[in-house]
Design an enzyme around this catalytic site. Sequence first.
Site, PDB file in Angstrom:
ATOM      1  N   GLU A  43     -22.551  -9.476   7.141  1.00 19.32           N
ATOM      2  CA  GLU A  43     -22.231  -8.150   7.660  1.00 19.32           C
ATOM      3  C   GLU A  43     -22.942  -7.094   6.801  1.00 19.32           C
ATOM      4  OE1 GLU A  43     -18.089  -6.813   6.791  1.00 19.32           O
ATOM      5  OE2 GLU A  43     -17.790  -8.925   6.305  1.00 19.32           O
TER       6      GLU A  43
ATOM      7  N   CYS B 153     -16.128 -11.144   7.991  1.00 20.66           N
ATOM      8  CA  CYS B 153     -16.167 -12.312   7.087  1.00 20.66           C
ATOM      9  C   CYS B 153     -16.050 -13.636   7.824  1.00 20.66           C
ATOM     10  CB  CYS B 153     -15.049 -12.215   6.055  1.00 20.66           C
ATOM     11  SG  CYS B 153     -15.133 -10.722   5.085  1.00 20.66           S
TER      12      CYS B 153
ATOM     13  N   HIS C 217     -10.043 -17.520   2.965  1.00 23.43           N
ATOM     14  CA  HIS C 217     -10.986 -16.422   2.741  1.00 23.43           C
ATOM     15  C   HIS C 217     -10.374 -15.581   1.621  1.00 23.43           C
ATOM     16  CE1 HIS C 217     -13.266 -12.831   3.044  1.00 23.43           C
ATOM     17  NE2 HIS C 217     -12.275 -12.125   3.558  1.00 23.43           N
TER      18      HIS C 217
HETATM   19  P1  HMG Z   1      -4.041  -0.631  -3.815  1.00 18.55           P
HETATM   20  O1  HMG Z   1      -3.362  -0.078  -2.611  1.00 18.55           O
HETATM   21  O2  HMG Z   1      -4.595   0.344  -4.776  1.00 18.55           O
HETATM   22  O3  HMG Z   1      -3.132  -1.622  -4.613  1.00 18.55           O
HETATM   23  O4  HMG Z   1      -5.223  -1.570  -3.355  1.00 18.55           O
HETATM   24  P2  HMG Z   1      -1.545  -1.847  -4.516  1.00 18.55           P
HETATM   25  O5  HMG Z   1      -0.831  -0.627  -4.872  1.00 18.55           O
HETATM   26  O6  HMG Z   1      -1.230  -2.522  -3.211  1.00 18.55           O
HETATM   27  O7  HMG Z   1      -1.387  -2.920  -5.683  1.00 18.55           O
HETATM   28  C1  HMG Z   1      -2.001  -4.160  -5.588  1.00 18.55           C
HETATM   29  C2  HMG Z   1      -1.088  -5.178  -6.236  1.00 18.55           C
HETATM   30  O8  HMG Z   1      -1.058  -4.934  -7.642  1.00 18.55           O
HETATM   31  C3  HMG Z   1       0.352  -5.119  -5.769  1.00 18.55           C
HETATM   32  O9  HMG Z   1       0.828  -6.450  -5.739  1.00 18.55           O
HETATM   33  C4  HMG Z   1       1.056  -4.359  -6.896  1.00 18.55           C
HETATM   34  O10 HMG Z   1       2.451  -4.636  -7.021  1.00 18.55           O
HETATM   35  C5  HMG Z   1       0.295  -4.896  -8.084  1.00 18.55           C
HETATM   36  P3  HMG Z   1       1.519  -7.009  -4.398  1.00 18.55           P
HETATM   37  O11 HMG Z   1       2.715  -6.195  -4.170  1.00 18.55           O
HETATM   38  O12 HMG Z   1       0.497  -6.832  -3.276  1.00 18.55           O
HETATM   39  O13 HMG Z   1       1.785  -8.454  -4.704  1.00 18.55           O
HETATM   40  N1  HMG Z   1       0.347  -4.034  -9.289  1.00 18.55           N
HETATM   41  C6  HMG Z   1       0.461  -4.526 -10.529  1.00 18.55           C
HETATM   42  N2  HMG Z   1       0.557  -5.782 -10.987  1.00 18.55           N
HETATM   43  C7  HMG Z   1       0.648  -5.951 -12.358  1.00 18.55           C
HETATM   44  N3  HMG Z   1       0.655  -4.914 -13.227  1.00 18.55           N
HETATM   45  C8  HMG Z   1       0.564  -3.639 -12.794  1.00 18.55           C
HETATM   46  C9  HMG Z   1       0.461  -3.402 -11.391  1.00 18.55           C
HETATM   47  N4  HMG Z   1       0.342  -2.285 -10.636  1.00 18.55           N
HETATM   48  C10 HMG Z   1       0.277  -2.698  -9.343  1.00 18.55           C
HETATM   49  N5  HMG Z   1       0.593  -2.639 -13.664  1.00 18.55           N
HETATM   50  C11 HMG Z   1      -5.882  -3.003  -1.552  1.00 18.55           C
HETATM   51  C12 HMG Z   1      -5.044  -2.862  -2.794  1.00 18.55           C
HETATM   52  C13 HMG Z   1      -5.927  -4.466  -1.122  1.00 18.55           C
HETATM   53  C14 HMG Z   1      -5.265  -2.175  -0.421  1.00 18.55           C
HETATM   54  C15 HMG Z   1      -7.316  -2.485  -1.842  1.00 18.55           C
HETATM   55  O14 HMG Z   1      -7.891  -3.203  -2.891  1.00 18.55           O
HETATM   56  C16 HMG Z   1      -8.251  -2.576  -0.642  1.00 18.55           C
HETATM   57  O15 HMG Z   1      -8.254  -1.724   0.231  1.00 18.55           O
HETATM   58  N6  HMG Z   1      -9.112  -3.633  -0.606  1.00 18.55           N
HETATM   59  C17 HMG Z   1     -10.082  -3.825   0.461  1.00 18.55           C
HETATM   60  C18 HMG Z   1      -9.468  -4.406   1.722  1.00 18.55           C
HETATM   61  C19 HMG Z   1      -9.126  -5.877   1.599  1.00 18.55           C
HETATM   62  O16 HMG Z   1      -9.657  -6.598   0.792  1.00 18.55           O
HETATM   63  N7  HMG Z   1      -8.237  -6.358   2.500  1.00 18.55           N
HETATM   64  C20 HMG Z   1      -7.847  -7.744   2.515  1.00 18.55           C
HETATM   65  C21 HMG Z   1      -7.511  -8.249   3.897  1.00 18.55           C
HETATM   66  S1  HMG Z   1      -8.829  -7.884   5.054  1.00 18.55           S
HETATM   67  C22 HMG Z   1     -10.028  -9.116   4.727  1.00 18.55           C
HETATM   68  O17 HMG Z   1      -9.780 -10.050   4.028  1.00 18.55           O
HETATM   69  C23 HMG Z   1     -11.378  -8.933   5.347  1.00 18.55           C
HETATM   70  C24 HMG Z   1     -12.443  -8.379   4.433  1.00 18.55           C
HETATM   71  O18 HMG Z   1     -12.889  -9.388   3.536  1.00 18.55           O
HETATM   72  C25 HMG Z   1     -13.618  -7.815   5.247  1.00 18.55           C
HETATM   73  C26 HMG Z   1     -14.240  -8.633   6.348  1.00 18.55           C
HETATM   74  O19 HMG Z   1     -13.614  -9.405   7.062  1.00 18.55           O
HETATM   75  O20 HMG Z   1     -15.433  -8.400   6.569  1.00 18.55           O
HETATM   76  C27 HMG Z   1     -11.943  -7.243   3.587  1.00 18.55           C
END
Ligand code: HMG
Length: 389
Positions: free
Chosen positions: A80, A112, A234
């Site tokens: 992609e 992906c 993935h």
């Molecule tokens: P965010 O919103 O900043 O993070 O970004 P958050 O607030 O959700 O925190 C993440 C985790 O860290 C949470 O754990 C927190 O509790 C923890 P969870 O509740 O999820 O288990 N946390 C801590 N842990 C330890 N010590 C601390 C602490 N503070 C917080 N101090 C988000 C997270 C994934 C939203 C962001 O990184 C993002 O937008 N990423 C890109 C999108 C993505 O990867 N999505 C995945 C599914 S889609 C997919 O897989 C397809 C893709 O590969 C593309 C394609 O298909 O082409 C993306």
Amino acid sequence: MSEVGIERMGFATTGLFLDMRDLAQRRGVDPEKYIIGIGQSEQSVAPSSQDAVTLAAAAAKDALEGEDMDPIDMVLLGTESGVDASRAGAVYVKELLGLPDRIRCVEVKQACYAATAALSWALDYVSKRPRKKVLVIGSDIARYGLNTPGEATQGAGAVAMLVSSSPAILEIEDDGVFLTAEAEDFWRPPYSNCALVDGKYSTQVYLEFFSRLWKRYREETGRSIQDFEAFLFHLPFSKMGLKALREALKEADPDTASMLSERFEASAAYSRRVGNIYSGSLYLALLSLLEGEALEAGSRIALFSYGSGAEAELFSARVKEGYLSRLSPERHLKMLEGRRKVGIDEYEHLFSDFPPSSPQDYVCDKRYFSGPFRFLGVKGQQRMYEADE
Ligand code: HMG
């Protein structure tokens, strides 16, 4: 039907990486959030001279070392991060690898999921033509933008697989279940070199797709979690796969749960250091597991492929006797260890040095040339590449 699957595998990433602790410090975030909460410790950083084509060619070169190229009939590139809206990146890859003109080269796109779609085409192809082989590559550079929530999940790399009817590494079973439903979770409009994403929603869609497919897979095959020696996902970031695994483990006995959890960690080891490589990500998890754990011949592995937008597939595969002799764990570890760490200023500079989406010429910075293949720049609106002599 004769066996079909993966005969050789290769992997490539860039020569630079970012330490997630450094990124956390600069962004004013607790490092534990990235290391534990998201589950990433490093991410590969791509200078503009490394793109989906050069990484794909490097992974293919790694996979094909010492291999007879003659039976290869087709190159399928799942990406992609395509470098052209019309021409398949696979055509550039074929030229860089010096493959003959008599073959076919095609690019496959669906976020992906693309490499999995390419793999399934390749499996059908070699089933009908057992003497032929197909090179399938997933290659991508994950870019979300500086100072975005997705930044911690960026990465760059490619995985190549030689698919044939002599699957010395992995026999792939014909039991895939599929799911497609429109979701505005992640996309990249043509004017942008970074993805747009509704991050939290994307994780919900991923988990929902996994649950629906896992239920259907069990109904259609009669199998249960106890029938698997490993479960691969993935991995946009390692915590995402862990959340899906926890869903599947609800019905596992304690011994199975602990074995699958341990193997999940082995499957996430490369990804934790490389980051999201989109199309190749599931197959990097496969490589990481196979190079990190000794699995018995015949062990059954479940593979969950997910592409935003959204489309997913769950299928299974069985490990072949002596598979490790066809892989290169030392070489891959050396590749990861050999990357140079960049500081945040250098990373931000490299991130912003991207070929313009306008007709002007562009020259890549030679100081960042690395790997066996380089993108040199754009001249007269044509991309130029070079390969090691
Ligand atoms: P965010 O919103 O900043 O993070 O970004 P958050 O607030 O959700 O925190 C993440 C985790 O860290 C949470 O754990 C927190 O509790 C923890 P969870 O509740 O999820 O288990 N946390 C801590 N842990 C330890 N010590 C601390 C602490 N503070 C917080 N101090 C988000 C997270 C994934 C939203 C962001 O990184 C993002 O937008 N990423 C890109 C999108 C993505 O990867 N999505 C995945 C599914 S889609 C997919 O897989 C397809 C893709 O590969 C593309 C394609 O298909 O082409 C993306």
